[in-house]
Write a protein that holds these residues in place. Structure first.
Motif, short mmCIF file in Angstrom:
data_model
loop_
_atom_site.label_atom_id
_atom_site.label_comp_id
_atom_site.label_asym_id
_atom_site.label_seq_id
_atom_site.Cartn_x
_atom_site.Cartn_y
_atom_site.Cartn_z
N ASP A 5 -11.58 -57.39 -15.02
CA ASP A 5 -10.30 -56.83 -15.45
C ASP A 5 -9.42 -56.41 -14.28
OD1 ASP A 5 -10.89 -57.10 -18.14
OD2 ASP A 5 -12.01 -55.23 -18.17
N GLY A 6 -9.97 -56.36 -13.05
CA GLY A 6 -9.22 -55.86 -11.92
C GLY A 6 -8.06 -56.77 -11.58
N SER A 7 -6.97 -56.18 -11.11
CA SER A 7 -5.82 -56.98 -10.71
C SER A 7 -5.48 -56.70 -9.27
CB SER A 7 -4.61 -56.63 -11.59
OG SER A 7 -4.21 -55.30 -11.39
N ALA A 8 -5.02 -57.74 -8.56
CA ALA A 8 -4.68 -57.59 -7.15
C ALA A 8 -3.49 -56.68 -6.95
CB ALA A 8 -4.41 -58.96 -6.53
N ALA A 9 -2.61 -56.59 -7.95
CA ALA A 9 -1.38 -55.81 -7.81
C ALA A 9 -1.66 -54.35 -7.56
CB ALA A 9 -0.53 -55.97 -9.06
N VAL A 10 -2.70 -53.80 -8.18
CA VAL A 10 -2.98 -52.39 -8.02
C VAL A 10 -3.35 -52.04 -6.59
CG1 VAL A 10 -5.47 -52.44 -8.49
CG2 VAL A 10 -4.14 -50.45 -9.17
N ARG A 11 -3.77 -53.05 -5.83
CA ARG A 11 -4.17 -52.79 -4.45
C ARG A 11 -2.99 -52.80 -3.47
NH1 ARG A 11 -9.84 -53.35 -4.21
NH2 ARG A 11 -10.57 -52.65 -6.25
N ASP A 12 -1.79 -53.01 -3.94
CA ASP A 12 -0.63 -52.92 -3.06
C ASP A 12 -0.56 -51.54 -2.40
OD1 ASP A 12 0.08 -55.48 -3.67
OD2 ASP A 12 1.66 -54.94 -5.10
N GLU A 13 -0.95 -50.52 -3.16
CA GLU A 13 -0.96 -49.15 -2.65
C GLU A 13 -1.94 -49.02 -1.49
OE1 GLU A 13 -1.38 -44.62 -4.49
OE2 GLU A 13 -2.09 -46.35 -5.63
N VAL A 14 -3.04 -49.76 -1.57
CA VAL A 14 -4.04 -49.74 -0.50
C VAL A 14 -3.49 -50.43 0.75
CG1 VAL A 14 -6.33 -50.54 0.17
CG2 VAL A 14 -5.93 -49.68 -2.15
N ALA A 15 -2.94 -51.61 0.56
CA ALA A 15 -2.42 -52.36 1.70
C ALA A 15 -1.30 -51.62 2.42
CB ALA A 15 -1.93 -53.73 1.23
N ALA A 16 -0.54 -50.82 1.68
CA ALA A 16 0.59 -50.10 2.27
C ALA A 16 0.19 -48.79 2.93
CB ALA A 16 1.64 -49.83 1.20
N ALA A 17 -1.06 -48.37 2.76
CA ALA A 17 -1.50 -47.07 3.31
C ALA A 17 -1.36 -47.07 4.82
CB ALA A 17 -2.94 -46.81 2.91
N ARG A 18 -0.80 -46.02 5.34
CA ARG A 18 -0.56 -45.90 6.78
C ARG A 18 -1.66 -45.08 7.47
NH1 ARG A 18 1.31 -47.40 11.74
NH2 ARG A 18 1.94 -45.60 12.97
N ARG A 19 -2.00 -43.93 6.90
CA ARG A 19 -3.04 -43.07 7.48
C ARG A 19 -4.26 -43.13 6.56
NH1 ARG A 19 -2.02 -37.07 9.91
NH2 ARG A 19 -0.98 -38.39 11.45
N ILE A 20 -5.39 -43.55 7.11
CA ILE A 20 -6.57 -43.83 6.30
C ILE A 20 -7.78 -43.10 6.86
CG2 ILE A 20 -8.09 -45.65 5.42
CD1 ILE A 20 -5.77 -47.61 5.92
N VAL A 21 -8.55 -42.50 5.98
CA VAL A 21 -9.86 -41.95 6.34
C VAL A 21 -10.91 -42.94 5.87
CG1 VAL A 21 -11.53 -40.10 5.95
CG2 VAL A 21 -9.12 -39.55 6.31
N VAL A 22 -11.77 -43.35 6.80
CA VAL A 22 -12.87 -44.27 6.49
C VAL A 22 -14.17 -43.53 6.70
CG1 VAL A 22 -14.03 -46.42 7.10
CG2 VAL A 22 -11.53 -46.29 7.18
N LYS A 23 -15.03 -43.55 5.70
CA LYS A 23 -16.35 -42.91 5.81
C LYS A 23 -17.42 -43.98 5.77
CE LYS A 23 -20.33 -40.98 4.39
NZ LYS A 23 -21.49 -41.60 3.70
N VAL A 24 -18.36 -43.91 6.71
CA VAL A 24 -19.47 -44.85 6.74
C VAL A 24 -20.78 -44.08 6.74
CG1 VAL A 24 -19.44 -45.00 9.27
CG2 VAL A 24 -20.44 -46.87 7.91
N GLY A 25 -21.74 -44.57 5.96
CA GLY A 25 -23.01 -43.89 5.81
C GLY A 25 -24.05 -44.34 6.82
N SER A 26 -25.12 -43.55 6.92
CA SER A 26 -26.19 -43.83 7.87
C SER A 26 -26.80 -45.21 7.67
CB SER A 26 -27.30 -42.77 7.73
OG SER A 26 -26.81 -41.48 7.98
N SER A 27 -26.96 -45.61 6.41
CA SER A 27 -27.62 -46.87 6.13
C SER A 27 -26.86 -48.07 6.65
CB SER A 27 -27.85 -47.02 4.62
OG SER A 27 -26.61 -47.01 3.94
N SER A 28 -25.55 -47.89 6.90
CA SER A 28 -24.73 -48.99 7.39
C SER A 28 -24.69 -49.06 8.91
CB SER A 28 -23.30 -48.86 6.85
OG SER A 28 -23.28 -48.88 5.45
N LEU A 29 -25.33 -48.09 9.58
CA LEU A 29 -25.24 -48.00 11.04
C LEU A 29 -26.58 -48.06 11.75
CD1 LEU A 29 -22.68 -45.05 11.27
CD2 LEU A 29 -22.17 -47.48 11.55
N THR A 30 -27.67 -47.89 11.01
CA THR A 30 -28.97 -47.72 11.63
C THR A 30 -29.96 -48.79 11.20
OG1 THR A 30 -29.63 -46.21 9.85
CG2 THR A 30 -28.70 -45.22 11.84
N THR A 31 -31.05 -48.87 11.96
CA THR A 31 -32.13 -49.77 11.61
C THR A 31 -33.05 -49.08 10.61
OG1 THR A 31 -33.59 -48.97 13.37
CG2 THR A 31 -32.04 -50.71 13.94
N ALA A 32 -33.94 -49.83 10.04
CA ALA A 32 -34.89 -49.25 9.09
C ALA A 32 -35.77 -48.21 9.76
CB ALA A 32 -35.76 -50.36 8.49
#
Length: 394
Positions: A5-32
């Motif tokens: 049901d998702g539409s690409a149009a709703v993501r225009d707000e995302v593409a236009a974002a100027r200041r963004i906070v990105v959070k990344v978890g431990s599992s995405s940065l470390t080894t097992a």
């Protein structure tokens, strides 16, 4: 909504974002085994660096395909996980002392890795460590705001983490997902991106056949009946899907839209492509201190209110006066956050108190005029001012 049901149009707000906070978890940065995975860190930085303003400072034009340069604040987990292997720990310890020791070793390794990785793009980083105590007090969060704004203005990428080396159980956020939501509000971000090891929120266990990714969440009702898992796959972090959804709700209620997806799809998320789960904003930006007070403060005590005071505080949004207090508990000083409870013990509000706990017993049930005559003009004031009070359950 389901994935189809998702539409690409709703993501225009995302593409236009100027200041963004990105959070990344431990599992995405470390080894097992618990150590930092340099390749994973570099892969994330490769994506983020393409979206940041041009090399050397703000004003450039970066981003894939000529996308407008952005300001990025990175909230990164991984300090404790990074410190496990160097200290000979096979798994994340449960006791606070060893967690703090692992964080002390791992934090340096984490920031050093980010420093080296961003340096490949001529980009500086700045470390910002926070505790709830730093962010629930007005002067402290103003200082945090100024620091983050200045780092961005000078072209640096702030690397934010909880100060695990000194945080106690009473003053810790508990997970960096919630910290990221609060930082997004603190820096007046246009977007929060939560990166995980799962590519979005599903209507069941994503490993189970027949489940679907939820493309959009327009409000809490969209999640009615959705079973949200409580743990990540790796076991090296503290967060799971529950904490990410709660963080998304906090940010969306504060007027910040959210994309929840996997670290491997960070680039698509920042470009506004319909990946992951998009949480629409559900509220407007409020005063900074109220959001921190509601979601980041740890109450140091509690005040029990009579029925009339509960109605005044909750329904009419007035200040709390001494006459409406029925009891006090805990040890706190003026300026500390306290819980406001009804006569049945339910928390109805939270606020910054204007008196020490030891002063309040002689104020209970008395008018401010009477107190001023007996104790002096300093006592002719509210116990909790309405500007320093947030209602939890209207």
């Amino acid at each position: 909504m389901s994935e189809q049901d998702g539409s690409a149009a709703v993501r225009d707000e995302v593409a236009a974002a100027r200041r963004i906070v990105v959070k990344v978890g431990s599992s995405s940065l470390t080894t097992a085994a618990g150590g930092l995975d340099a390749d994973r860190v570099d892969a994330l930085v490769d994506v983020l660096a393409k979206f940041v303003d041009g090399p050397g400072g703000p004003g450039g034009s970066g981003g894939p395909g000529g996308a407008e340069g952005k300001e990025i604040v990175l909230v990164s987990s991984g300090a404790i996980a990074a410190g496990l292997a160097p200290l000979g720990l096979e798994r994340r310890p449960r006791d606070l002392a060893r967690q703090q020791a692992a964080a002390s070793v791992g934090q340096g390794l984490l920031v050093a890795r980010y420093t080296a990785s961003f340096a490949r793009y001529g980009r500086r980083v700045g470390q910002v460590l926070l505790t709830t105590d730093d962010t629930s007090r007005r002067a402290h969060y103003r200082n945090a705001t100024r620091t983050l704004d200045q780092l961005l203005a000078m072209g640096a990428v702030p690397i934010v983490n909880e100060n695990d080396t000194v945080a106690t159980d009473e003053i810790r956020f508990g997970d960096n997902d919630r910290l990221a939501a609060l930082v997004a509000h603190l820096v007046r971000a246009d977007l929060l991106v939560l990166l995980s090891d799962v590519d979005g929120l599903y209507d069941g266990d994503p490993r189970t056949p027949g489940t679907s990714r939820i493309a959009e969440v327009t409000g809490p009702k969209d999640l009615d009946g959705v079973s949200i898992g409580s743990a990540g796959r790796s076991g090296v972090g503290t967060g799971g899907m529950v904490t990410k959804v709660e963080a998304a709700r906090i940010a969306a209620a504060a007027g910040v839209p959210v994309v929840l997806t996997s670290a491997s799809r960070a680039g698509d998320a920042l470009l506004g492509r319909p990946t992951g789960t998009f949480f629409h904003r559900t509220g407007r930006r409020s005063a900074d201190r109220l959001l921190w007070l509601a979601h980041a403060s740890a109450p140091r005590g509690a005040l029990t209110l009579d029925d009339g005071a509960v109605r005044a505080v909750v329904e009419r949004r007035t200040s709390l006066l001494p006459a409406g207090i029925a009891a006090v508990e805990g040890e706190f000083t003026a300026g500390d956050p306290v819980e406001l409870r009804d006569t049945e013990g339910r928390a109805v509000a939270r606020g910054l108190v204007n008196f020490d706990a030891k002063e309040i017993p002689r104020l209970i049930g008395r008018s401010t005029r009477e107190l001023a005559r007996e104790l002096g003009p300093a006592y002719e004031r509210e116990v909790v001012h309405r500007d320093d009070l947030v209602v939890l359950h209207p």
